[in-house]
Design an enzyme around this catalytic site. Structure first.
Site, mmCIF file in Angstrom:
data_model
loop_
_atom_site.group_PDB
_atom_site.id
_atom_site.type_symbol
_atom_site.label_atom_id
_atom_site.label_comp_id
_atom_site.label_asym_id
_atom_site.label_seq_id
_atom_site.Cartn_x
_atom_site.Cartn_y
_atom_site.Cartn_z
ATOM 1 N N ASP A 171 1.009 -1.188 -0.031
ATOM 2 C CA ASP A 171 0.317 0.051 0.058
ATOM 3 C C ASP A 171 0.914 1.287 -0.113
ATOM 4 O OD1 ASP A 171 -2.998 1.081 0.580
ATOM 5 O OD2 ASP A 171 -1.550 2.346 1.926
ATOM 6 N N ILE A 172 0.610 2.130 -0.953
ATOM 7 C CA ILE A 172 1.421 3.410 -1.039
ATOM 8 C C ILE A 172 1.284 4.191 0.170
ATOM 9 C CG2 ILE A 172 1.855 5.521 -2.550
ATOM 10 C CD1 ILE A 172 1.205 4.051 -4.943
ATOM 11 N N GLU A 214 -4.918 2.012 -3.903
ATOM 12 C CA GLU A 214 -3.496 2.317 -4.098
ATOM 13 C C GLU A 214 -2.736 0.865 -3.337
ATOM 14 O OE1 GLU A 214 -4.834 4.640 -0.286
ATOM 15 O OE2 GLU A 214 -5.481 3.942 -2.355
#
Length: 295
Positions: A171-172, A214
Protein backbone atom coordinates in the site's frame (compact mmCIF):
# COMPACT_ATOMS: atom_id res chain seq x y z
CA UNK A 1 9.40 -21.42 -28.48
CA UNK A 2 7.32 -23.82 -30.58
CA UNK A 3 3.73 -24.56 -29.59
CA UNK A 4 3.36 -27.61 -27.33
CA UNK A 5 0.90 -30.35 -28.27
CA UNK A 6 -0.07 -33.23 -25.96
CA UNK A 7 -1.11 -36.46 -27.71
CA UNK A 8 -3.01 -39.16 -25.81
CA UNK A 9 -3.57 -42.58 -27.43
CA UNK A 10 -3.12 -46.11 -26.08
CA UNK A 11 -2.29 -47.32 -29.61
CA UNK A 12 1.43 -46.68 -30.10
CA UNK A 13 1.15 -46.77 -33.90
CA UNK A 14 -1.47 -44.00 -33.87
CA UNK A 15 0.60 -42.10 -31.35
CA UNK A 16 3.70 -42.31 -33.52
CA UNK A 17 1.78 -41.30 -36.65
CA UNK A 18 0.30 -38.19 -35.02
CA UNK A 19 3.66 -37.33 -33.49
CA UNK A 20 5.43 -37.55 -36.86
CA UNK A 21 2.79 -35.40 -38.58
CA UNK A 22 2.95 -32.65 -35.97
CA UNK A 23 6.73 -32.72 -35.50
CA UNK A 24 7.05 -32.10 -39.24
CA UNK A 25 5.11 -28.88 -38.58
CA UNK A 26 7.66 -27.92 -35.88
CA UNK A 27 5.37 -28.49 -32.92
CA UNK A 28 6.89 -29.61 -29.62
CA UNK A 29 5.23 -32.94 -28.86
CA UNK A 30 4.45 -34.62 -25.56
CA UNK A 31 2.79 -38.04 -25.71
CA UNK A 32 1.31 -40.64 -23.39
CA UNK A 33 -0.50 -43.96 -23.67
CA UNK A 34 -1.80 -43.71 -20.08
CA UNK A 35 -5.16 -41.96 -19.80
CA UNK A 36 -4.85 -41.70 -16.01
CA UNK A 37 -1.88 -39.31 -16.19
CA UNK A 38 -3.32 -36.85 -18.72
CA UNK A 39 -4.58 -34.21 -16.28
CA UNK A 40 -1.32 -34.09 -14.31
CA UNK A 41 0.68 -34.01 -17.53
CA UNK A 42 -1.45 -31.20 -18.95
CA UNK A 43 -0.92 -29.12 -15.79
CA UNK A 44 2.83 -29.75 -15.89
CA UNK A 45 3.42 -29.30 -19.64
CA UNK A 46 0.84 -26.55 -20.31
CA UNK A 47 0.21 -27.58 -23.93
CA UNK A 48 -1.54 -25.28 -26.39
CA UNK A 49 -3.81 -28.16 -27.50
CA UNK A 50 -4.53 -31.77 -26.59
CA UNK A 51 -5.27 -34.58 -29.07
CA UNK A 52 -7.28 -37.16 -27.16
CA UNK A 53 -8.24 -40.66 -28.30
CA UNK A 54 -11.71 -41.85 -27.30
CA UNK A 55 -11.28 -45.63 -26.98
CA UNK A 56 -8.80 -46.19 -24.15
CA UNK A 57 -8.62 -48.54 -21.15
CA UNK A 58 -9.29 -47.41 -17.56
CA UNK A 59 -10.49 -43.91 -18.56
CA UNK A 60 -11.93 -43.30 -22.01
CA UNK A 61 -11.51 -40.02 -23.87
CA UNK A 62 -14.87 -38.66 -22.72
CA UNK A 63 -13.96 -39.21 -19.07
CA UNK A 64 -10.53 -37.64 -19.54
CA UNK A 65 -12.05 -34.62 -21.31
CA UNK A 66 -14.46 -34.15 -18.42
CA UNK A 67 -11.60 -34.27 -15.89
CA UNK A 68 -9.57 -31.77 -17.90
CA UNK A 69 -12.45 -29.31 -17.92
CA UNK A 70 -12.82 -29.65 -14.14
CA UNK A 71 -9.13 -28.84 -13.56
CA UNK A 72 -8.64 -25.03 -13.23
CA UNK A 73 -5.08 -25.23 -14.57
CA UNK A 74 -6.11 -27.17 -17.71
CA UNK A 75 -9.70 -26.32 -18.52
CA UNK A 76 -8.86 -23.61 -21.09
CA UNK A 77 -6.72 -25.92 -23.25
CA UNK A 78 -8.53 -26.87 -26.49
CA UNK A 79 -9.22 -30.62 -26.64
CA UNK A 80 -9.46 -32.31 -30.03
CA UNK A 81 -11.09 -35.73 -29.87
CA UNK A 82 -9.49 -38.37 -32.12
CA UNK A 83 -12.06 -41.03 -32.91
CA UNK A 84 -13.48 -43.55 -35.36
CA UNK A 85 -16.84 -43.02 -33.64
CA UNK A 86 -18.36 -40.19 -35.67
CA UNK A 87 -21.99 -40.92 -34.86
CA UNK A 88 -23.94 -37.80 -33.98
CA UNK A 89 -24.50 -38.82 -30.35
CA UNK A 90 -20.80 -39.48 -29.73
CA UNK A 91 -19.82 -36.13 -31.17
CA UNK A 92 -22.56 -34.41 -29.16
CA UNK A 93 -21.21 -36.04 -26.01
CA UNK A 94 -17.70 -34.81 -26.79
CA UNK A 95 -18.83 -31.24 -27.45
CA UNK A 96 -21.09 -31.22 -24.39
CA UNK A 97 -18.06 -32.14 -22.29
CA UNK A 98 -16.13 -29.19 -23.67
CA UNK A 99 -14.17 -30.64 -26.60
CA UNK A 100 -13.17 -28.06 -29.19
CA UNK A 101 -13.09 -30.26 -32.30
CA UNK A 102 -12.60 -33.82 -33.54
CA UNK A 103 -10.37 -35.73 -35.97
CA UNK A 104 -11.68 -38.82 -37.76
CA UNK A 105 -9.86 -42.14 -37.94
CA UNK A 106 -8.21 -43.35 -40.10
CA UNK A 107 -5.99 -40.34 -39.63
CA UNK A 108 -5.51 -37.94 -42.52
CA UNK A 109 -2.41 -35.73 -42.35
CA UNK A 110 -4.00 -32.64 -43.88
CA UNK A 111 -7.02 -32.86 -41.57
CA UNK A 112 -4.80 -33.21 -38.49
CA UNK A 113 -2.72 -30.17 -39.36
CA UNK A 114 -5.77 -28.10 -40.31
CA UNK A 115 -7.74 -28.86 -37.14
CA UNK A 116 -4.76 -28.41 -34.81
CA UNK A 117 -3.92 -25.03 -36.35
CA UNK A 118 -7.57 -24.01 -36.08
CA UNK A 119 -7.52 -24.87 -32.37
CA UNK A 120 -4.33 -22.87 -31.88
CA UNK A 121 -5.76 -19.83 -33.65
CA UNK A 122 -8.84 -20.04 -31.43
CA UNK A 123 -6.71 -20.29 -28.28
CA UNK A 124 -4.55 -17.35 -29.35
CA UNK A 125 -7.68 -15.23 -29.88
CA UNK A 126 -9.15 -16.28 -26.53
CA UNK A 127 -5.85 -15.60 -24.76
CA UNK A 128 -5.73 -12.13 -26.31
CA UNK A 129 -9.31 -11.35 -25.24
CA UNK A 130 -8.62 -12.68 -21.76
CA UNK A 131 -5.47 -10.58 -21.55
CA UNK A 132 -7.33 -7.43 -22.58
CA UNK A 133 -10.12 -8.07 -20.08
CA UNK A 134 -7.77 -9.04 -17.27
CA UNK A 135 -5.53 -5.96 -17.16
CA UNK A 136 -6.02 -2.92 -14.98
CA UNK A 137 -6.59 -0.04 -17.38
CA UNK A 138 -4.30 2.38 -15.53
CA UNK A 139 -1.30 0.33 -14.41
CA UNK A 140 -1.31 -2.52 -16.92
CA UNK A 141 -1.03 -5.02 -14.06
CA UNK A 142 -3.53 -7.85 -13.60
CA UNK A 143 -6.84 -6.61 -12.25
CA UNK A 144 -8.21 -7.71 -8.88
CA UNK A 145 -10.34 -10.56 -10.23
CA UNK A 146 -7.57 -12.17 -12.26
CA UNK A 147 -4.98 -11.62 -9.54
CA UNK A 148 -7.13 -13.68 -7.16
CA UNK A 149 -7.90 -16.29 -9.82
CA UNK A 150 -4.22 -16.77 -10.65
CA UNK A 151 -3.36 -16.82 -6.96
CA UNK A 152 -5.83 -19.63 -6.34
CA UNK A 153 -4.39 -21.60 -9.26
CA UNK A 154 -0.87 -21.18 -7.89
CA UNK A 155 -2.13 -22.30 -4.47
CA UNK A 156 -3.54 -25.48 -6.01
CA UNK A 157 -0.22 -26.08 -7.73
CA UNK A 158 1.72 -25.43 -4.50
CA UNK A 159 -0.45 -27.91 -2.59
CA UNK A 160 -0.02 -30.52 -5.34
CA UNK A 161 3.76 -30.04 -5.47
CA UNK A 162 4.15 -29.44 -1.73
CA UNK A 163 6.01 -26.19 -2.41
CA UNK A 164 6.15 -22.78 -0.75
CA UNK A 165 3.96 -19.89 -1.89
CA UNK A 166 3.93 -16.24 -0.86
CA UNK A 167 1.29 -13.53 -1.07
CA UNK A 168 2.36 -9.91 -0.58
CA UNK A 169 0.08 -6.92 0.06
CA UNK A 170 1.47 -3.43 -0.61
CA UNK A 171 0.00 0.00 0.00
CA UNK A 172 1.38 3.43 -0.97
CA UNK A 173 1.88 5.52 2.17
CA UNK A 174 -0.08 8.78 2.50
CA UNK A 175 -1.43 8.44 -1.03
CA UNK A 176 -4.42 10.65 -0.25
CA UNK A 177 -2.02 13.52 0.47
CA UNK A 178 -0.49 13.08 -2.99
CA UNK A 179 -3.94 13.37 -4.58
CA UNK A 180 -4.88 16.32 -2.37
CA UNK A 181 -1.64 18.22 -2.98
CA UNK A 182 -0.93 17.43 -6.61
CA UNK A 183 -4.23 16.22 -8.08
CA UNK A 184 -5.54 12.88 -9.25
CA UNK A 185 -3.55 12.94 -12.50
CA UNK A 186 -0.38 13.03 -10.41
CA UNK A 187 -1.75 10.16 -8.32
CA UNK A 188 -2.39 8.16 -11.47
CA UNK A 189 1.16 8.79 -12.66
CA UNK A 190 2.56 7.53 -9.37
CA UNK A 191 0.40 4.40 -9.50
CA UNK A 192 1.74 3.65 -13.00
CA UNK A 193 5.34 4.18 -11.95
CA UNK A 194 4.97 2.02 -8.84
CA UNK A 195 3.51 -0.70 -11.08
CA UNK A 196 6.61 -0.45 -13.28
CA UNK A 197 8.84 -0.82 -10.23
CA UNK A 198 6.92 -3.95 -9.19
CA UNK A 199 7.21 -5.46 -12.67
CA UNK A 200 10.95 -4.76 -12.79
CA UNK A 201 11.52 -6.17 -9.30
CA UNK A 202 10.07 -9.67 -9.76
CA UNK A 203 10.55 -12.78 -11.88
CA UNK A 204 8.54 -13.51 -15.00
CA UNK A 205 6.85 -16.35 -13.10
CA UNK A 206 5.62 -14.01 -10.35
CA UNK A 207 2.16 -12.44 -10.55
CA UNK A 208 1.69 -8.72 -9.89
CA UNK A 209 -1.75 -7.12 -9.73
CA UNK A 210 -3.59 -4.02 -8.63
CA UNK A 211 -5.57 -5.16 -5.61
CA UNK A 212 -7.59 -1.94 -5.46
CA UNK A 213 -7.04 1.79 -5.08
CA UNK A 214 -3.39 2.29 -4.08
CA UNK A 215 -2.99 -1.34 -2.98
CA UNK A 216 -1.05 -3.93 -4.95
CA UNK A 217 -0.87 -7.71 -4.62
CA UNK A 218 2.01 -9.98 -5.51
CA UNK A 219 2.05 -13.78 -5.79
CA UNK A 220 5.46 -15.46 -5.55
CA UNK A 221 5.39 -19.18 -6.48
CA UNK A 222 7.96 -21.48 -4.88
CA UNK A 223 9.13 -18.70 -2.57
CA UNK A 224 9.75 -19.21 1.15
CA UNK A 225 9.55 -16.54 3.82
CA UNK A 226 13.22 -15.55 3.77
CA UNK A 227 13.29 -15.06 -0.01
CA UNK A 228 9.93 -13.27 0.16
CA UNK A 229 11.41 -10.78 2.63
CA UNK A 230 14.27 -10.10 0.21
CA UNK A 231 11.74 -9.38 -2.56
CA UNK A 232 9.66 -7.17 -0.28
CA UNK A 233 12.68 -5.19 0.85
CA UNK A 234 13.87 -4.82 -2.74
CA UNK A 235 10.52 -3.32 -3.74
CA UNK A 236 10.30 -1.09 -0.65
CA UNK A 237 13.80 0.26 -1.25
CA UNK A 238 13.23 0.81 -4.98
CA UNK A 239 10.07 2.83 -4.32
CA UNK A 240 11.73 4.91 -1.59
CA UNK A 241 14.74 5.73 -3.78
CA UNK A 242 12.74 6.55 -6.89
CA UNK A 243 12.08 10.18 -7.83
CA UNK A 244 8.57 10.66 -9.18
CA UNK A 245 8.37 13.60 -11.56
CA UNK A 246 5.13 15.56 -11.13
CA UNK A 247 5.11 18.44 -13.57
CA UNK A 248 8.11 20.58 -12.59
CA UNK A 249 8.47 18.87 -9.22
CA UNK A 250 10.18 15.66 -8.21
CA UNK A 251 8.73 13.95 -5.15
CA UNK A 252 9.50 10.79 -3.20
CA UNK A 253 7.00 8.37 -1.69
CA UNK A 254 7.17 5.20 0.37
CA UNK A 255 5.30 1.92 0.43
CA UNK A 256 4.29 -0.40 3.28
CA UNK A 257 4.40 -4.16 2.73
CA UNK A 258 2.81 -7.17 4.42
CA UNK A 259 3.93 -10.73 3.64
CA UNK A 260 2.49 -14.16 4.27
CA UNK A 261 4.34 -17.29 3.12
CA UNK A 262 2.78 -20.75 3.07
CA UNK A 263 5.15 -23.55 4.06
CA UNK A 264 5.17 -26.67 1.80
CA UNK A 265 3.15 -28.86 4.20
CA UNK A 266 0.81 -26.12 5.41
CA UNK A 267 -2.90 -26.35 4.61
CA UNK A 268 -4.42 -22.90 4.11
CA UNK A 269 -6.81 -21.30 1.64
CA UNK A 270 -6.32 -18.15 -0.43
CA UNK A 271 -8.67 -15.99 1.65
CA UNK A 272 -6.77 -16.77 4.84
CA UNK A 273 -3.41 -16.06 3.19
CA UNK A 274 -4.67 -12.69 1.94
CA UNK A 275 -6.10 -11.92 5.39
CA UNK A 276 -2.77 -12.65 7.07
CA UNK A 277 -0.82 -10.61 4.51
CA UNK A 278 -3.29 -7.75 5.04
CA UNK A 279 -2.81 -7.99 8.81
CA UNK A 280 0.95 -7.80 8.28
CA UNK A 281 0.42 -4.73 6.08
CA UNK A 282 -1.62 -3.11 8.87
CA UNK A 283 1.25 -3.89 11.26
CA UNK A 284 3.67 -2.16 8.86
CA UNK A 285 1.40 0.89 8.81
CA UNK A 286 1.04 1.08 12.60
CA UNK A 287 4.76 0.54 13.15
CA UNK A 288 5.71 3.63 11.16
CA UNK A 289 5.14 2.81 7.47
CA UNK A 290 7.85 2.35 4.82
CA UNK A 291 8.62 -1.11 6.18
CA UNK A 292 8.12 -4.84 5.56
CA UNK A 293 6.24 -6.98 8.09
CA UNK A 294 5.44 -10.70 8.23
CA UNK A 295 2.06 -12.27 8.91
Amino acid sequence: MNERILIVDDNKNNLRLLQNILEDEDFEIYATVDSTEVVDLAVKVKPSAILLDVMMPILDGFEVCSLLKQEPLARDIPVIIVTAKTETQDLKTAFDLGAFDYIKKPIDEIEVISRVKSALRFKAQQDKLTEMASRDGLTGLFNHALLIDLFEKELLKAKRNKSSLTFIMMDIDYFKKVNDNYGHLAGDLILKQVAEILTNSVRSSDIAGRYGGEEFGLVLPETNVSNACLVGEKIRSAVEENHFDIGNESIQITISIGIYSKEPEESIDSKEMIKRADEALYKAKTNGRNRVELG
